[in-house]
Scaffold this motif. Structure first.
Motif, PDB file in Angstrom:
ATOM      1  N   ALA A   8      41.280  49.979  38.519  1.00  0.00           N
ATOM      2  CA  ALA A   8      41.822  49.533  39.807  1.00  0.00           C
ATOM      3  C   ALA A   8      40.729  49.539  40.883  1.00  0.00           C
ATOM      4  CB  ALA A   8      42.992  50.409  40.226  1.00  0.00           C
ATOM      5  N   ALA A   9      39.826  50.501  40.804  1.00  0.00           N
ATOM      6  CA  ALA A   9      38.742  50.605  41.790  1.00  0.00           C
ATOM      7  C   ALA A   9      37.573  49.660  41.482  1.00  0.00           C
ATOM      8  CB  ALA A   9      38.235  52.041  41.862  1.00  0.00           C
ATOM      9  N   HIS A  10      37.517  49.149  40.248  1.00  0.00           N
ATOM     10  CA  HIS A  10      36.407  48.288  39.805  1.00  0.00           C
ATOM     11  C   HIS A  10      36.977  47.082  39.060  1.00  0.00           C
ATOM     12  CE1 HIS A  10      34.782  52.356  40.223  1.00  0.00           C
ATOM     13  NE2 HIS A  10      33.676  51.758  40.618  1.00  0.00           N
ATOM     14  N   PRO A  11      37.685  46.188  39.750  1.00  0.00           N
ATOM     15  CA  PRO A  11      38.343  45.069  39.066  1.00  0.00           C
ATOM     16  C   PRO A  11      37.397  43.989  38.559  1.00  0.00           C
ATOM     17  CG  PRO A  11      38.616  44.856  41.427  1.00  0.00           C
ATOM     18  CD  PRO A  11      37.965  46.193  41.185  1.00  0.00           C
ATOM     19  N   SER A  12      36.130  44.044  38.974  1.00  0.00           N
ATOM     20  CA  SER A  12      35.205  43.016  38.517  1.00  0.00           C
ATOM     21  C   SER A  12      33.801  43.583  38.329  1.00  0.00           C
ATOM     22  CB  SER A  12      35.171  41.852  39.512  1.00  0.00           C
ATOM     23  OG  SER A  12      34.662  42.285  40.755  1.00  0.00           O
ATOM     24  N   ILE A  13      33.030  42.845  37.554  1.00  0.00           N
ATOM     25  CA  ILE A  13      31.642  43.190  37.266  1.00  0.00           C
ATOM     26  C   ILE A  13      30.791  42.008  37.735  1.00  0.00           C
ATOM     27  CG2 ILE A  13      29.966  43.683  35.437  1.00  0.00           C
ATOM     28  CD1 ILE A  13      32.326  44.888  33.842  1.00  0.00           C
ATOM     29  N   ALA A  14      29.708  42.288  38.443  1.00  0.00           N
ATOM     30  CA  ALA A  14      28.845  41.232  38.969  1.00  0.00           C
ATOM     31  C   ALA A  14      27.838  40.783  37.913  1.00  0.00           C
ATOM     32  CB  ALA A  14      28.115  41.725  40.215  1.00  0.00           C
ATOM     33  N   LEU A  51      31.160  51.853  31.058  1.00  0.00           N
ATOM     34  CA  LEU A  51      32.273  50.989  30.631  1.00  0.00           C
ATOM     35  C   LEU A  51      33.416  51.787  30.019  1.00  0.00           C
ATOM     36  CD1 LEU A  51      30.640  47.761  29.183  1.00  0.00           C
ATOM     37  CD2 LEU A  51      31.432  48.249  31.508  1.00  0.00           C
ATOM     38  N   ALA A  52      33.109  52.924  29.409  1.00  0.00           N
ATOM     39  CA  ALA A  52      34.171  53.770  28.855  1.00  0.00           C
ATOM     40  C   ALA A  52      35.088  54.291  29.955  1.00  0.00           C
ATOM     41  CB  ALA A  52      33.575  54.918  28.055  1.00  0.00           C
ATOM     42  N   SER A  53      34.605  54.322  31.189  1.00  0.00           N
ATOM     43  CA  SER A  53      35.437  54.746  32.323  1.00  0.00           C
ATOM     44  C   SER A  53      36.616  53.804  32.548  1.00  0.00           C
ATOM     45  CB  SER A  53      34.597  54.826  33.605  1.00  0.00           C
ATOM     46  OG  SER A  53      33.562  55.765  33.453  1.00  0.00           O
ATOM     47  N   TYR A  54      36.507  52.572  32.070  1.00  0.00           N
ATOM     48  CA  TYR A  54      37.607  51.615  32.201  1.00  0.00           C
ATOM     49  C   TYR A  54      38.834  52.025  31.382  1.00  0.00           C
ATOM     50  CZ  TYR A  54      35.356  48.061  35.050  1.00  0.00           C
ATOM     51  OH  TYR A  54      34.780  47.374  36.089  1.00  0.00           O
ATOM     52  N   LEU A  55      38.694  52.991  30.508  1.00  0.00           N
ATOM     53  CA  LEU A  55      39.864  53.503  29.785  1.00  0.00           C
ATOM     54  C   LEU A  55      40.810  54.246  30.730  1.00  0.00           C
ATOM     55  CD1 LEU A  55      38.014  54.663  26.576  1.00  0.00           C
ATOM     56  CD2 LEU A  55      39.602  52.734  26.757  1.00  0.00           C
ATOM     57  N   ASP A  56      40.328  54.586  31.915  1.00  0.00           N
ATOM     58  CA  ASP A  56      41.135  55.214  32.965  1.00  0.00           C
ATOM     59  C   ASP A  56      41.622  54.113  33.912  1.00  0.00           C
ATOM     60  OD1 ASP A  56      42.160  56.495  35.195  1.00  0.00           O
ATOM     61  OD2 ASP A  56      40.381  57.710  35.562  1.00  0.00           O
ATOM     62  N   PRO A  57      42.938  53.854  33.975  1.00  0.00           N
ATOM     63  CA  PRO A  57      43.455  52.786  34.839  1.00  0.00           C
ATOM     64  C   PRO A  57      43.017  52.917  36.303  1.00  0.00           C
ATOM     65  CG  PRO A  57      45.164  53.522  33.348  1.00  0.00           C
ATOM     66  CD  PRO A  57      44.003  54.470  33.180  1.00  0.00           C
ATOM     67  N   VAL A  93      44.837  49.283  27.415  1.00  0.00           N
ATOM     68  CA  VAL A  93      45.295  50.551  27.980  1.00  0.00           C
ATOM     69  C   VAL A  93      45.951  50.371  29.344  1.00  0.00           C
ATOM     70  CG1 VAL A  93      43.632  51.940  26.701  1.00  0.00           C
ATOM     71  CG2 VAL A  93      43.043  51.114  28.987  1.00  0.00           C
ATOM     72  N   TYR A  94      45.875  49.173  29.914  1.00  0.00           N
ATOM     73  CA  TYR A  94      46.558  48.873  31.171  1.00  0.00           C
ATOM     74  C   TYR A  94      46.815  47.377  31.233  1.00  0.00           C
ATOM     75  CZ  TYR A  94      41.922  47.459  32.528  1.00  0.00           C
ATOM     76  OH  TYR A  94      40.700  46.857  32.559  1.00  0.00           O
ATOM     77  N   ARG A  95      47.608  46.957  32.179  1.00  0.00           N
ATOM     78  CA  ARG A  95      47.953  45.550  32.360  1.00  0.00           C
ATOM     79  C   ARG A  95      47.448  45.056  33.712  1.00  0.00           C
ATOM     80  NH1 ARG A  95      49.443  45.990  27.705  1.00  0.00           N
ATOM     81  NH2 ARG A  95      51.513  46.077  26.847  1.00  0.00           N
ATOM     82  N   ALA A 135      32.934  38.877  36.708  1.00  0.00           N
ATOM     83  CA  ALA A 135      33.791  38.955  35.533  1.00  0.00           C
ATOM     84  C   ALA A 135      35.019  39.752  35.962  1.00  0.00           C
ATOM     85  CB  ALA A 135      33.077  39.634  34.379  1.00  0.00           C
ATOM     86  N   GLN A 136      36.144  39.073  36.102  1.00  0.00           N
ATOM     87  CA  GLN A 136      37.397  39.729  36.472  1.00  0.00           C
ATOM     88  C   GLN A 136      37.975  40.392  35.221  1.00  0.00           C
ATOM     89  OE1 GLN A 136      38.513  39.822  39.698  1.00  0.00           O
ATOM     90  NE2 GLN A 136      36.595  38.782  40.142  1.00  0.00           N
ATOM     91  N   VAL A 137      38.101  41.703  35.252  1.00  0.00           N
ATOM     92  CA  VAL A 137      38.561  42.461  34.095  1.00  0.00           C
ATOM     93  C   VAL A 137      40.074  42.271  33.919  1.00  0.00           C
ATOM     94  CG1 VAL A 137      38.775  44.767  33.103  1.00  0.00           C
ATOM     95  CG2 VAL A 137      36.725  44.142  34.416  1.00  0.00           C
ATOM     96  N   TRP A 138      40.486  41.926  32.700  1.00  0.00           N
ATOM     97  CA  TRP A 138      41.923  41.753  32.449  1.00  0.00           C
ATOM     98  C   TRP A 138      42.451  42.660  31.344  1.00  0.00           C
ATOM     99  CZ3 TRP A 138      43.692  39.723  27.759  1.00  0.00           C
ATOM    100  CH2 TRP A 138      42.756  39.046  26.975  1.00  0.00           C
ATOM    101  N   ALA A 139      41.559  43.280  30.577  1.00  0.00           N
ATOM    102  CA  ALA A 139      42.031  44.183  29.516  1.00  0.00           C
ATOM    103  C   ALA A 139      40.884  45.076  29.052  1.00  0.00           C
ATOM    104  CB  ALA A 139      42.584  43.398  28.335  1.00  0.00           C
ATOM    105  N   VAL A 140      41.240  46.231  28.509  1.00  0.00           N
ATOM    106  CA  VAL A 140      40.270  47.133  27.878  1.00  0.00           C
ATOM    107  C   VAL A 140      40.979  47.864  26.754  1.00  0.00           C
ATOM    108  CG1 VAL A 140      40.686  49.074  29.455  1.00  0.00           C
ATOM    109  CG2 VAL A 140      38.523  48.922  28.271  1.00  0.00           C
ATOM    110  N   MET A 141      40.247  48.074  25.664  1.00  0.00           N
ATOM    111  CA  MET A 141      40.863  48.770  24.534  1.00  0.00           C
ATOM    112  C   MET A 141      39.815  49.456  23.676  1.00  0.00           C
ATOM    113  SD  MET A 141      41.889  45.301  22.443  1.00  0.00           S
ATOM    114  CE  MET A 141      42.307  45.953  20.869  1.00  0.00           C
TER     115      MET A 141
END
Length: 190
Positions: A95-101, A85-91, A148-150, A111-117
């Motif tokens: 972009a390559a993993h927009p959702s989690i099953a 999950l810490a990899s999501y700090l990289d936009p 960290v991204y939009r 789960a559609q990812v919309w933010a990470v911080m």
């Protein structure tokens, strides 16, 4: 994906689902926390383990996914549990993993990812989704601003929300000084 939930519940009656994130080691059962932080020190088989288990907060109703969900697990240096999950700090990763099953006895979800911080421990309260409309609007604005991204997704109060929490080990001392929070909106799979 076929999962045998009756068999999983024979191993651990606290089983509520399964989580999978493609191209990562995240492929685990999800258990409902019932007492304190038990599953932070016990694995899915309820054995003592520093790895713990993927756990849904005890404060969440025993229906998964509900309107407000928080899943927690450790960020293990061996790459297991919620380390990816810490990899999501990289936009680019996002972009390559927009959702989690997510899988339950009642169906499959994403789960559609919309933010990470990143947050220090004293701001862990941001992982709790407010129920009151004004508080929710303020919370959502803070999350979007500090993410960290939009993304184009802007969740609404009546959506099914999920927050994934894991510690972050960025300190020079090798200790966790805060959390990585990943915010998602749960959707039914077609």
């Amino acid at each position: 994906m076929e999962l045998d939930f009756p068999a999983l519940k024979r191993i651990n009656p606290d089983t509520v689902g399964w989580i999978r994130l493609k191209d990562t080691p995240i492929d685990y059962p999800v258990v409902q926390e019932r007492q304190g932080d038990y599953y932070l020190t016990h694995n899915f088989s309820r054995e003592d383990s520093r790895h713990g288990a993927i756990c849904l907060d005890a404060n969440t109703p025993f229906v998964f996914p509900d309107r407000r969900n928080r899943l927690r697990s450790h960020n293990m240096t061996d790459g297991s549990m919620f380390r990816a999950l810490a990899s999501y700090l990289d936009p680019a990763f996002c972009a390559a993993h927009p959702s989690i099953a997510l899988f339950t006895e009642n169906g499959a979800y994403t789960a559609q990812v919309w933010a990470v911080m990143r947050v220090p421990y004293e701001e862990e309260y941001l992982s709790i989704v407010p129920e009151e409309p004004l508080a929710f609007s303020k919370w959502r604005a803070v999350i979007k601003k500090r993410s960290v991204y939009r993304t184009a997704l802007l969740p609404e109060i009546d959506d099914r929300h999920i927050v994934f929490c894991t510690c972050e080990t960025e300190g020079a001392d090798g200790l966790a000084h805060g959390d990585v929070l990943l915010f998602g909106t749960v959707m039914n799979c077609p």
